[in-house]
Write an enzyme that holds these catalytic residues in place. Structure first.
Site, short mmCIF file in Angstrom:
data_model
loop_
_atom_site.label_atom_id
_atom_site.label_comp_id
_atom_site.label_asym_id
_atom_site.label_seq_id
_atom_site.Cartn_x
_atom_site.Cartn_y
_atom_site.Cartn_z
N THR A 25 -34.43 16.03 71.52
CA THR A 25 -35.05 14.72 71.26
C THR A 25 -35.28 14.50 69.76
O THR A 25 -34.81 13.50 69.20
CB THR A 25 -36.39 14.63 72.01
OG1 THR A 25 -36.14 14.90 73.39
CG2 THR A 25 -36.99 13.25 71.88
N VAL A 26 -35.98 15.43 69.12
CA VAL A 26 -36.31 15.22 67.71
C VAL A 26 -35.07 15.34 66.84
O VAL A 26 -34.90 14.59 65.86
CB VAL A 26 -37.42 16.19 67.26
CG1 VAL A 26 -37.75 15.98 65.79
CG2 VAL A 26 -38.67 16.01 68.10
N VAL B 147 -47.32 18.58 62.68
CA VAL B 147 -48.64 18.06 63.06
C VAL B 147 -48.61 16.53 63.01
O VAL B 147 -48.19 15.96 62.01
CB VAL B 147 -49.74 18.56 62.10
CG1 VAL B 147 -51.11 18.07 62.56
CG2 VAL B 147 -49.73 20.07 61.97
N GLY C 86 -46.85 14.23 64.52
CA GLY C 86 -45.61 13.47 64.63
C GLY C 86 -45.28 12.74 63.34
O GLY C 86 -45.10 13.36 62.29
N ILE D 120 -47.12 10.75 61.54
CA ILE D 120 -48.24 10.47 60.62
C ILE D 120 -48.14 11.41 59.42
O ILE D 120 -48.08 12.61 59.61
CB ILE D 120 -49.60 10.70 61.32
CG1 ILE D 120 -49.64 10.03 62.70
CG2 ILE D 120 -50.74 10.22 60.45
CD1 ILE D 120 -50.82 10.49 63.56
N GLY E 69 -42.38 11.25 82.85
CA GLY E 69 -41.80 11.92 81.68
C GLY E 69 -42.75 12.03 80.50
O GLY E 69 -42.35 12.39 79.41
N GLU F 265 -44.63 17.56 80.34
CA GLU F 265 -43.55 18.51 80.62
C GLU F 265 -43.72 19.11 82.01
O GLU F 265 -44.82 19.10 82.58
CB GLU F 265 -43.60 19.65 79.59
CG GLU F 265 -43.75 19.20 78.17
CD GLU F 265 -42.52 19.49 77.33
OE1 GLU F 265 -41.55 20.04 77.87
OE2 GLU F 265 -42.53 19.13 76.14
N LYS G 292 -51.50 23.29 65.89
CA LYS G 292 -51.59 22.30 64.82
C LYS G 292 -52.83 22.51 63.97
O LYS G 292 -52.79 22.38 62.74
CB LYS G 292 -51.57 20.89 65.44
CG LYS G 292 -50.21 20.59 66.10
CD LYS G 292 -50.28 19.41 67.05
CE LYS G 292 -48.91 19.12 67.64
NZ LYS G 292 -48.98 18.15 68.76
#
Lengths: 434, 434
Positions: A13-14, A131, A133, A135, A186, A189, A204
Site C-alpha cells: 500500500t505505502v 509516526v 502518517g 503529518i 478493511g 487488520e 511510535k
C-alpha cells in the site's frame, strides 16, 4: 539538472503511494528543488508486474539489484516487520546509500543499531512516515521546535484503535462488534493485535521520545495497555462525567526521568484530543518556549504515508545536491549527545484516576471503600452511583484527584478483597490537564 | 565549535522572547546542531539597558552597528511595520547577511522586493514567525508537504479576533463590549484595526498562498472583511443552526485561479476549526497527496513567536555550517518557477450562504423573498423564523446550498428594496465542507 535515483523495497500500500506521489509530483518537485526524483527499481517478491505508468521502472525480486546498483542514491524500505527489513536497511547503509523507512516496529526495537550504522557510513535515515502518517511531526520536533525543551508528548497515534473507540462511543457498540465490522470494512487488520493492544502506538511513542528528548528509548521502555478490555459501561460513565476514552501515548519529561506509557485514557471533552474521531491521528507537544502545539491529520493510508516518505526523499535529495548530508542529526541530537533514558516506574506515576467498583449495595459499603482510598492517600473528586435493582451488584464510579499508581494498585487490591465486591475494579487513568 | 552571531533589531515583546530563547536554549542548540548561537548586538532606540542575563550583548541605537559588523551572520528584524523595517532588511541583505523577520505586514506588501534582493545576494530570509506564531507552519508547507499540490488553506490566524468571537459566542456579549474588555486585559491593542478588520489575517494568508502555490501574492489580492459588524443575533442564529462564526482566511486552488479571502465564516460545529477557542490559531491544509492536515498552537506571544524565530536562526545556522545556503528556496518554489497569481473574482465565488433578512411579517413576504432567491439561482437549504411580536419586524434566516456571490449580491439588493424589508440583509459565507 540533478537526478536522484530511488530504489523501493516493498510495493504494498505505502510503496504504491510513494511511487504514485513521485510520479504525479515529479514536475512540482523539480520546480521546488531543482531535482528530478526518479524511481528506478522496485523490489517485491509478490508482485508480477507494475502498473503502466511505471513502465520505466525495473521490477525485481532480488534486493541486491538495488544494493549493487551504484546509480541508486536512496533506498526506501516499505516492507515492514523485523526481517528481512532490518538486513535490507543495514545492507543499503553499508553500501553507502541513504535510506528512508516507515518501519516503526523496527526502529523502536533496532533503531539504535540502524542509526549507528548510518552515522558510521555518513548516510541519512529518513523516518517521517513512521509516526503520524502524512503529518510532518518528526520534522516539527527536529527542526520547527528545535529551540524547545519538550515537556510532554500526548497523542492519538493509531487510527484503528481510535476508529474503534469512536464507534464504541458514538454508537454504544461493544469492542468485539466494532472490531468485526472494522475488519469487514478493511479498517482493521485480520490480526489487529498491534493496533488494539497499543503496541503500534508504543512503537511510535518510542520514536518520538527518542528525538524529543535525545534519549535512546526502546519499545521495552514503554508501559503498554490496549483497548480490548474497554467496556461500553465505562465509555458511558466517561460521557456522563464529561470525558471520552482514547488510546493515548503519553510521555512527560521530569528532567531526571521520563514517563513512557500507552493506555486507554479518560480525556476531558473540552480537550482537543477528545474531539479527534475516526481514523485520524493528533499529536500534541508542550515545549518550554512554544507552549502547546498540536498536529492533526491522517495517520495512515497509501497517499498520506506516501506524502511523508516523499518528503524524506526530497529532504535527502536536497542534502545530496548541497553536499550537506546529516545537516540535521537523524535523532535530532548529535550522536554523542544522546543519552540513556531513565523511565519513571509505573508505580511512581502520579495522575488522576477513574475507578468503577462493582459491589453489593449493603449498608456501609461506600464507607468501607472510601476509607480504603483514604488509607492510601487517594482523594476522591467525584462519585456516581448507578440506579439499580436492590438485589443486583451496583457500579460505583469514582474520579480522583492526582494519586500515585502504586497506592492505587494497593487500594484496588484491598477493595477487590472486600466480601461485598463482586467483580474486579476497573481503573482508567485520566489525562492530566495543564 | 562553530559560532553563529546574531544581531537583533527591536527589543520589544518578540525580541525579548528571541533573546531569552537563545539564552536559555544555548546548550540544547549546541547539543542538537553543534553550533553556538550568540546574540551579540541589540538595536532599539527606546531601550536604555538590557536585563542582567544579557550583559555580554551590546545595546545600541544605531542599526549600522549591526550592518557594519562583519562578525554578525544573521540579522533579526522584529520592529514590525513598513519603515524603517524594510530599509533595515534590505541593508542587511545587501551587506550579505542572512535575515529573519516576523514582519507579515511588510512581507505581504514588499515581500517580492525583499526576496529578490535576498536571492541576488545569496542570503536566506527566514519568516516562520510571520504566520501562526510558534506553530511550524511555514516549514510544514515548504518541506513536510513538499510532495503536494495544496488544494486549500483554511485557518484561524488572528488570536485577538478569535478571542473576541469566542467571548461573543460563549457569553453572548456584543463586539464593542468584548473589545473593550480585551483591551483592558491587554489581549487587544489600543488600535485593534489590523486584528479585528481582518488585515493581519490577510497579511498571513498572502504569505501562506505565496509559498503554498508558488505565486507572488500581494496583500491587495486578498478580499478582506473583519468582524466588527458581527452582531450577537447572528452568533445566536449560527448556534441554533449548528455553526460558529469564525474569522477565517480561506484560499482554494482552482488551478487556473485561486480564491483569496478573509471574512467572518459560519463553521459547522462538527468542523475542527469551530472548536478553536480563545487566542489560539489553527491552520488547515488540504494537499492532493496527504489529504487534510491541521496545525494548532499559540499564534502570538513573546515565547511562542520567539520559538519560531529561533528555529529560523538555527535553520540558517545549519546552512552556514554546511555551506548549503538556500538549500530550500525561501518561497518554496525556485525563484524562476514563481508565477503571477490570478485571483478568483469575488463575484465568481461559489459557497453556501447564511442570510438574515429583516422584514415586516405581512402575508406573502416569505414568498416574495424566496422567489427572488429562486430568480437568481439560489437554492434554500433551511429557513428559521424568529418568534416575534406581530407589529415588530421579524428576522428570517436562510441557509443556502452553494450559490454564486454575484447572484447573491443581486438577490440581496432586490430583497433590500422590498417595501417590507426594514433593514439591510446580513450575509455571512459558510465554510465549504469537503
Amino acid at each position: 539538472m540533478k537526478e536522484i535515483r530511488i530504489g523501493l523495497i516493498g510495493f504494498g500500500t505505502v510503496g504504491k503511494g510513494l511511487a504514485q506521489a513521485l510520479f504525479s509530483q515529479r514536475e512540482r518537485l523539480i520546480q521546488r528543488s531543482g531535482i528530478a526524483f526518479t524511481l528506478t527499481t522496485v523490489v517485491d517478491i509478490a508482485v508480477d508486474s507494475l502498473p503502466d505508468e511505471f513502465s520505466n521502472v525495473t521490477l525485481t525480486r532480488d534486493a541486491k539489484d538495488i544494493f549493487n546498483d551504484p546509480s541508486i542514491d536512496i533506498v526506501v524500505e516499505l516492507i515492514g516487520g523485523m526481517e528481512p527489513a532490518k538486513s535490507f536497511l543495514l545492507e543499503a547503509i553499508n553500501k553507502g546509500k541513504h535510506v528512508v523507512t516507515a518501519n516503526k516496529a523496527l526502529l523502536s526495537v533496532h533503531g539504535r543499531e540502524i542509526f549507528t550504522a548510518a552515522a558510521l557510513n555518513n548516510v541519512e535515515v529518513g523516518f517521517e512516515a513512521s509516526v503520524g502518517g502524512g503529518i510532518p511531526v518528526i520534522k516539527a520536533l527536529k527542526e520547527g521546535l528545535v529551540a524547545n525543551k519538550i515537556n510532554y508528548i500526548k497523542g492519538i497515534m493509531n487510527g484503528t484503535a481510535n476508529y474503534i473507540l469512536t464507534k464504541m462511543t458514538d454508537d454504544g457498540m461493544a469492542f468485539n462488534e466494532v472490531l468485526k465490522e472494522a475488519q469487514e470494512l478493511g479498517f482493521a487488520e485480520a490480526d489487529p493485535t498491534y493496533d488494539v493492544e497499543g503496541i503500534d502506538t508504543a512503537h511510535k511513542l518510542a520514536i518520538l521520545m527518542t528525538i524529543a528528548f535525545g534519549l535512546h528509548v526502546h519499545l521495552d521502555d514503554i508501559h503498554v495497555e490496549g483497548i480490548s478490555e474497554i467496556e461500553p459501561t465505562d465509555i458511558e460513565f466517561a460521557g456522563t462525567l464529561g470525558h471520552r476514552i482514547k488510546l493515548l501515548a503519553i510521555s512527560r519529561n521530569h528532567g531526571k526521568h521520563v514517563e513512557a506509557r500507552v493506555h486507554p485514557t479518560m480525556v476531558p471533552e473540552t480537550h482537543m484530543l477528545s474531539t479527534i474521531s475516526g481514523a485520524f491521528n493528533a499529536i500534541q507537544f508542550n515545549g518550554d518556549t512554544v507552549g502547546d502545539v498540536l498536529l492533526y491529520g491522517q495517520g495512515a493510508g497509501m497517499m498520506p504515508t506516501g506524502s511523508a516518505v516523499a518528503a524524506d526523499v526530497v529532504d535527502i535529495g536536497r542534502n545530496i545536491l548541497q553536499n550537506s548530508v546529516n545537516r540535521v542529526p537523524a535523532l535530532s541530537y548529535l550522536p554523542n549527545n544522546m543519552a540513556e533514558p531513565i523511565i519513571t516506574p509505573m508505580d511512581e506515576l502520579v495522575c488522576p484516576y477513574y475507578f468503577r467498583v462493582t459491589a453489593l449495595d449493603k449498608p456501609g459499603v461506600l464507607a468501607r471503600i472510601t476509607s480504603i482510598f483514604g488509607d492510601h492517600g487517594i482523594s476522591i473528586k467525584s462519585m456516581v452511583q448507578q440506579e439499580h435493582d436492590a438485589n443486583e451488584p451496583v457500579y460505583i464510579v469514582f474520579m480522583t484527584h492526582s494519586a500515585t499508581e502504586g497506592n492505587v494498585k494497593r487500594a484496588i487490591r484491598e477493595i477487590d478483597e472486600l466480601d461485598v465486591c463482586t467483580s474486579p475494579t476497573v481503573k482508567i487513568r485520566l489525562l492530566i490537564s495543564e
